[in-house]
Enzyme design. Structure first.
Site, PDB file in Angstrom:
ATOM      1  N   CYS A  72     -71.144  -5.681 -42.083  1.00  0.00           N
ATOM      2  CA  CYS A  72     -70.773  -5.088 -43.364  1.00  0.00           C
ATOM      3  C   CYS A  72     -71.930  -4.209 -43.826  1.00  0.00           C
ATOM      4  O   CYS A  72     -73.036  -4.706 -44.070  1.00  0.00           O
ATOM      5  CB  CYS A  72     -70.489  -6.183 -44.388  1.00  0.00           C
ATOM      6  SG  CYS A  72     -70.147  -5.560 -46.037  1.00  0.00           S
ATOM      7  N   CYS A 197     -66.582   0.582 -48.787  1.00  0.00           N
ATOM      8  CA  CYS A 197     -66.833  -0.078 -47.506  1.00  0.00           C
ATOM      9  C   CYS A 197     -67.888   0.744 -46.775  1.00  0.00           C
ATOM     10  O   CYS A 197     -67.641   1.901 -46.419  1.00  0.00           O
ATOM     11  CB  CYS A 197     -65.551  -0.168 -46.687  1.00  0.00           C
ATOM     12  SG  CYS A 197     -65.798  -0.841 -45.027  1.00  0.00           S
TER      13      CYS A 197
END
Length: 262
Positions: A72, A197
């Protein structure tokens, strides 16, 4: 259990200092409970900061559903800020994540982090769209009128089609704006649109450079729903990208004890 809540461009995370190995890493139900926005703290994911020989720390990341996940990017930037908060690092770091070694720098106020992403050497086409891995798998689709797109419905259709259903994929919708791009993302694991994101906006910047064959070193501004990010990279041609950096804000929101006092 002491926790810290961080956000990077609206992508929010629960962070726990697990250098003492007190957190049960197999308790996926607890992770999901902590990330639950109604019955827990609320977050897109949870990260453990752990000791790892040869590195400043190790990043262990879980999706909001409680399952271990791939890299991530915004989480990586937030855990760098967290490490600075804990006094583990000062202005630079080298840490380990699920996709390998990462480097990062952070400014004096600990609110802007530049995170090096893994090299990318391959991009595929799926019809008119793009598929690549920037630490996590991403699908990139150009659209018009992005602000009015039903990202949940459109993203879910792609994420759960026959090709991607089993392994899952993050779906990014992109529209060119000014000198950069506007991006909205449906994230697997969260199974909904998130405000940003990190590996997704990185995938968008690289896919667009590949699509338009823009060789050289670039800085691409990206507008996510939760804020502005920047991607720096060098494109060598034939789908090969080096020196990729995801840059943006990473801020402490609050800290507390779980469960808290009623």
């Amino acid at each position: 259990m002491k926790f810290f809540k961080y956000q990077g461009a609206g992508n929010d995370f629960v962070l726990i200092d697990n250098r003492d190995q007190q957190f049960d890493t197999k308790d996926t139900a607890l992770v999901a409970q902590l990330c639950d926005r109604r019955f827990g703290i609320g977050a897109d994911g949870l990260m453990l900061l752990q000791q790892r020989a040869g590195y400043d720390f190790e990043m262990v990341y879980y999706n909001a559903d409680g399952n271990p996940s791939s890299m991530c990017g915004n989480g990586g930037r937030c855990i760098v800020s967290f490490a600075k908060h804990l006094g583990i690092i000062e202005k630079s770091t080298r840490f380990l994540a699920v996709d390998g070694e990462h480097e990062a720098t952070i400014n004096d106020t600990a609110d802007w982090v530049s995170l090096k992403i893994i090299d990318v050497e391959h991009i595929e086409k799926d019809g008119d769209d793009f598929v690549l891995n920037t630490g996590s798998p991403h699908y990139v689709k150009e659209v018009v009128d992005l602000k009015n797109l039903d990202v949940f419905a459109a993203g879910r259709t792609i994420r759960y089609n026959a090709t991607y259903k089993q392994a899952g994929i993050n779906v990014n919708f992109v529209e060119a704006v000014n000198d950069g791009y506007q991006v909205r993302t449906y994230e697997r694991g969260v199974e909904d649109e998130t405000l940003a994101c990190g590996t997704g906006v990185t995938a968008v910047a690289l896919a667009m450079a590949w699509h338009h064959n823009r060789l050289g070193t670039y800085s691409t501004p990206i507008k996510a729903m939760g804020g502005d990010l920047n991607i720096r990279f060098t494109y060598l041609g034939n789908g090969v990208f080096k020196d990729i950096y995801l840059e943006g804000p990473a801020k402490l929101v609050f800290e507390g004890l779980y469960p808290g006092n009623s």
